[in-house]
Design an enzyme around this catalytic site. Structure first.
Site, PDB file in Angstrom:
ATOM      1  N   PRO A 209       0.827  -1.209   0.000  1.00 48.77           N
ATOM      2  CA  PRO A 209       0.000   0.000   0.000  1.00 48.77           C
ATOM      3  C   PRO A 209       0.859   1.256   0.000  1.00 48.77           C
ATOM      4  O   PRO A 209       2.063   1.197   0.299  1.00 48.77           O
ATOM      5  CB  PRO A 209      -0.809  -0.135   1.302  1.00 48.77           C
ATOM      6  N   GLY A 213       6.834   2.126   2.651  1.00 53.62           N
ATOM      7  CA  GLY A 213       8.292   2.153   2.669  1.00 53.62           C
ATOM      8  C   GLY A 213       8.975   1.506   1.490  1.00 53.62           C
ATOM      9  O   GLY A 213      10.151   1.142   1.592  1.00 53.62           O
ATOM     10  N   LYS A 214       8.305   1.370   0.352  1.00 53.21           N
ATOM     11  CA  LYS A 214       8.925   0.711  -0.808  1.00 53.21           C
ATOM     12  C   LYS A 214      10.090   1.544  -1.340  1.00 53.21           C
ATOM     13  O   LYS A 214      11.180   1.010  -1.602  1.00 53.21           O
ATOM     14  CB  LYS A 214       7.863   0.498  -1.897  1.00 53.21           C
ATOM     15  N   GLU A 431     -23.311  11.088  19.295  1.00 50.44           N
ATOM     16  CA  GLU A 431     -22.021  10.520  19.694  1.00 50.44           C
ATOM     17  C   GLU A 431     -22.140   9.726  20.989  1.00 50.44           C
ATOM     18  O   GLU A 431     -21.456   8.716  21.174  1.00 50.44           O
ATOM     19  CB  GLU A 431     -20.985  11.641  19.840  1.00 50.44           C
TER      20      GLU A 431
END
Length: 654
Positions: A209, A213-214, A431
């Site tokens: 993805p 860190g590629k 909420e």
């Protein structure tokens, strides 16, 4: 001395010549000139003695001056004249014989006029052409990025002065680094591998993805290898001219062969390696021609044994199969998002040069950042440092890390947004319903934070974080996620007996999860463990581009019925929980209206002990500005999603 641009010199010379040529003519236009319409009127003024001189030009035109005060008493002040007539070569003799008082002659062309005529019509165009040609020749000699050199490769050879990165700068990903370290060791000691008959993989493809860190791993390989390292983006191959990309591929490998041994890194390989035949250009498409050249260079008739290809992509699903076969990209290395231990190691790496306050436990930050990539964690540390500097602190505290995490998840806080009392109350019940229902479910994550302060596109949000990383989810957990997502809508209806647009995002997620349970995960007793429909989309980008329907209309009706059953059961379950614990919901709403933000401990104190926590004004954010109903926000703002629940991602398959 700075070299002047030739174009500037040409423009300056042209401007001087133009001014020198035109100023005398422009100044002459201030003289009043009479244009004769009829030749007979010109002869009549000669007979009347008004014309002093006549200069014949080409036998078809005449000009000259009037005698002084020739038109006195008429209100006109002509000084010169011009007249045109039929060609008459004997006109000069006739005027001299009949009108001896008139000076008749032909104008002599000055040498300056001749020079300007020759320069403006001949020399100036030649000069401009010569300068233009010199510029083109200089560009041709300049290098690969200039004119006529676009067929050369755009790859850059990593020099000695680059910011060196090694595997020590890459935290986590031990298995991935082991695969890449093998390549580095082969380049350093090829004999050790060749003695066993082993061949190093010709190509290694890094897939994962965005932000995992590629590219950082490729930089680490460049820092460790100690060999020539070429890097280029896949988009640098593709141009509008057919054949340019193929020429650049061949030139890239020619450069690599001249610097053996070498590593070539191609980033975003999907830009050039897309599946052939998918476009409209056929075999003559530029991208396909480029890919064909790349396939040949990777493993063609003349293989390059000492050139190792390293590539990265987050779209392996669209790459051409011929590109992925053994012999080209032998090894595919998946670079996933880091787990909790790797996230802690990455955080420790990025905080080395930053002053941290005492008591900060990065393991807690790592547990709270489930699903974050390495780039997200780097951004988180940087956001925390920026917030500490903005608050004029000397150290980074845990509050900055928490705020930075929320900025990444939901966006920056919008305290200036005007929200009426009525809408604040609706937000508090919405909420509070999410928080209460989630806390009562056995298979749901703990509520980390609840707030009604606007942030990003949301008017309020509830954050639930798991205690550890999860890679699969059970059917009961998915049912609990759907039930919790409906808690906000149910609380609104029970309190106000009406629904709002604030649950739009919740309903979208509920519908998606219920449909995935039925059509993808086989979690329906009615339809059985069968997958319905085939989906096509990016593997790592989380988007579905198309769905192929492979089931009948009868099955489609059953799918819709099962989805409706799952949602209805979850809706009734959320309603039962809220009705049973309505007093706790009221306490949550009261605390939200007073403090606007509740932490994990405060929510737990209200739900477990049915009492409000002690107020902590120093730890709470400043209250937002409150306005009356008359100062409500615009219709466009009020229709935005009013609440956003941030759950962990739903896994596709075990």
């Amino acid at each position: 001395m700075k070299r002047q641009n030739p174009f500037v010199i040409v423009l300056v010379i042209s401007a001087i010549v133009f001014a020198f040529y035109m100023i005398p003519r422009l100044s002459g236009q201030a003289v009043v000139v009479k244009e004769y319409e009829y030749y007979s009127a010109f002869i009549k003024d000669i007979e009347a003695g008004k014309i002093a001189t006549v200069r014949l030009i080409g036998g078809e035109r005449a000009e000259g001056e009037f005698v002084p005060n020739a038109f006195a008493g008429t209100g006109k002040h002509y000084e010169k004249y011009r007249v045109e007539f039929r060609h008459d070569p004997e006109l000069a003799e006739k005027l001299r014989e009949n009108y001896p008082n008139v000076k008749v002659g032909t104008p002599a062309q000055l040498w300056t006029d001749r020079l300007l005529t020759i320069g403006g019509t001949v020399l100036l165009p030649i000069l401009i052409l010569v300068v233009f040609w010199l510029l083109i020749m200089r560009q041709m000699r300049a290098g690969g990025t200039q004119a006529f050199q676009f067929g050369r490769s755009q790859a850059k050879l990593l020099g000695e002065n680059f910011d060196r990165v090694t595997f020590d700068n890459v935290a986590g990903m031990e298995e991935v680094k082991e695969e890449l370290e093998e390549v580095v060791e082969f380049l350093k000691e090829p004999e050790r591998f060749r003695a066993l008959g082993a061949n190093i993989p010709r190509g290694i493809l890094l897939v994962g993805p965005p932000g995992c860190g590629k590219t950082l791993l490729a930089r680490a390989v460049a820092g460790e290898a100690g060999v020539n390292f070429f890097y280029i983006s896949g988009s640098d191959f593709v141009e509008m001219f057919v054949g340019v990309g193929a020429s650049r591929v061949r030139d890239l490998f020619d450069q690599a062969k001249q610097h053996l041994p070498a590593i070539v890194f191609i980033d975003e390989l999907d830009a050039v390696g897309r599946l052939r035949g998918a476009g409209l250009g056929g075999g003559h498409d530029e991208r396909e021609q480029t890919l064909n050249a790349l396939l040949v260079e990777l493993d063609g008739f003349d293989p390059n044994a000492d050139v190792i290809i390293l590539a990265a992509t987050n779209r392996p699903d669209i790459l051409d199969p011929a590109l992925l076969r053994p012999g080209r990209f032998d090894r595919r290395v998946v670079v996933p998002n880091p787990d909790v231990k790797e996230r802690e190691a990455i955080l420790n790496l990025y905080v080395k040069d930053k002053p941290l306050a005492d008591g900060i436990d990065l393991s807690i930050v790592a547990k709270r950042t489930v699903g974050f990539s390495g780039a997200d964690l780097e951004n988180l540390v940087n956001e925390a440092a920026l917030l500490a500097a903005r608050r004029r602190q000397q150290e980074i505290t845990m509050a900055e890390f928490d705020e930075g995490m929320e900025r990444i998840i939901a966006g920056p806080e919008r305290r200036s947004r005007v929200i009426s009392d009525r809408e604040r109350k609706i937000l508090a019940y919405h909420e509070g319903g999410h928080a209460l229902v989630g806390s009562m479910l056995p298979n749901f994550d703990r509520t980390y934070k609840v707030t009604i302060l606007p942030r990003g596109m949301s008017l309020g949000y509830t954050i639930n974080l798991p205690e550890d990383d999860r890679y699969i989810m059970t059917a009961s957990e998915l049912h609990d996620h759907i039930t919790q997502a409906l808690g906000g809508r149910v609380a609104e209806e029970l309190k106000f007996d009406d629904a709002t647009t604030g649950a739009a995002n919740d309903l979208e997620r509920v519908s998606q999860m219920a449909r995935q349970m039925v059509t993808e995960y086989g979690m329906s007793d009615e339809l059985g463990p069968i997958t319905y429909g085939r989906r096509h989309g990016p593997v790592f980008l989380g988007k579905e581009l198309a769905e192929e329907r492979n089931y009948s209309e009868d099955a489609a009706q059953k799918i819709d019925a099962e989805i409706r059953r799952i949602v209805d059961e979850a809706y009734q379950r959320a309603k039962d929980i809220l009705q049973q614990h309505w007093d706790k919901l009221e306490l949550l709403v009261e605390a939200l209206l007073e403090h606007e933000t509740l932490t994990l401990e405060e929510v737990a104190a209200i739900i477990e002990h049915s009492q409000l926590p002690e107020p902590q004004p120093d730890a709470q954010p400043e209250p937002a500005e409150i306005h009356s109903d008359a100062e409500k926000q615009t219709e466009a703002e009020s229709t935005e999603p009013a609440a956003g629940v941030v759950p962990p991602p739903v896994p596709d398959t075990p």
